[in-house]
Design a protein around this motif. Structure first.
Motif, PDB file in Angstrom:
ATOM      1  N   ASN A   1      36.290  35.947  43.099  1.00  0.00           N
ATOM      2  CA  ASN A   1      36.592  36.948  42.081  1.00  0.00           C
ATOM      3  C   ASN A   1      36.618  38.327  42.733  1.00  0.00           C
ATOM      4  O   ASN A   1      35.612  38.790  43.264  1.00  0.00           O
ATOM      5  CB  ASN A   1      35.534  36.893  40.971  1.00  0.00           C
TER       6      ASN A   1
ATOM      7  N   ASN B   1      36.828  41.133  41.326  1.00  0.00           N
ATOM      8  CA  ASN B   1      36.144  42.136  40.497  1.00  0.00           C
ATOM      9  C   ASN B   1      34.630  41.945  40.455  1.00  0.00           C
ATOM     10  O   ASN B   1      33.949  42.613  39.696  1.00  0.00           O
ATOM     11  CB  ASN B   1      36.697  42.096  39.062  1.00  0.00           C
ATOM     12  N   ARG B   2      34.104  41.007  41.271  1.00  0.00           N
ATOM     13  CA  ARG B   2      32.670  40.717  41.267  1.00  0.00           C
ATOM     14  C   ARG B   2      31.870  41.936  41.712  1.00  0.00           C
ATOM     15  O   ARG B   2      32.235  42.627  42.675  1.00  0.00           O
ATOM     16  CB  ARG B   2      32.379  39.547  42.199  1.00  0.00           C
TER      17      ARG B   2
END
Length: 148
Positions: A68, A70-71
């Motif tokens: 991910n 956007n982690r």
């Protein structure tokens, strides 16, 4: 022993292999490249991971997982760490600067306070995130939990 008498130990140096300098050198003709094939040609360079036409390792192994983009990564700090820091340094307020100074985190790391351990001191804590148990424990001890 004098400087002009120094020479390297026997067998420690080798003369360079002079390739393609005629039949008298013993390395003329094919110039140590053998006969035919890609490796004998000029301009040959093997691709990284090439295994002679066999399916390469990086294609034989399966891809898995999901990354991910956007982690948000937090550095976990437990309540018992805050308690010991407050006792040793005599602090009533703990923020990111105090944790950096104590060596628990680096400047760029985000901090999440987790509820592991006992908190008895009344501390005002400033961090980027709190777990529910940590927030409850800080307020129960009479302190405040402020999100940055």
């Amino acid at each position: 022993m004098k400087l002009h008498t120094l020479k390297p130990a026997n067998g420690s140096t080798h003369s360079r292999k002079r390739i393609g300098r005629g039949p008298g050198s013993g390395m003329g003709g094919t110039s140590t490249r053998g006969h035919k094939g890609a490796k004998s040609r000029s301009g040959y360079s093997k691709k990284i991971g090439f295994e002679g036409g066999q399916m390469p390792l990086q294609r034989r192994l399966p891809k898995f997982g999901f990354q991910n983009i956007n982690r948000v990564e937090y550095k976990a700090i437990n309540l018992d760490v805050l308690q010991s820091l407050a006792e040793t340094k005599g602090l009533s307020a703990i923020g990111v600067e105090e944790l950096v100074a104590a060596g628990f985190i680096s400047r760029r790391q985000l901090v999440k306070i987790l509820g592991n351990g006992q908190l008895t001191a009344k501390i005002d804590v400033k961090a980027h995130a709190f777990s529910k148990t940590a927030e409850a424990a800080i307020t129960a001890a009479g302190g405040t939990a402020t999100k940055l």
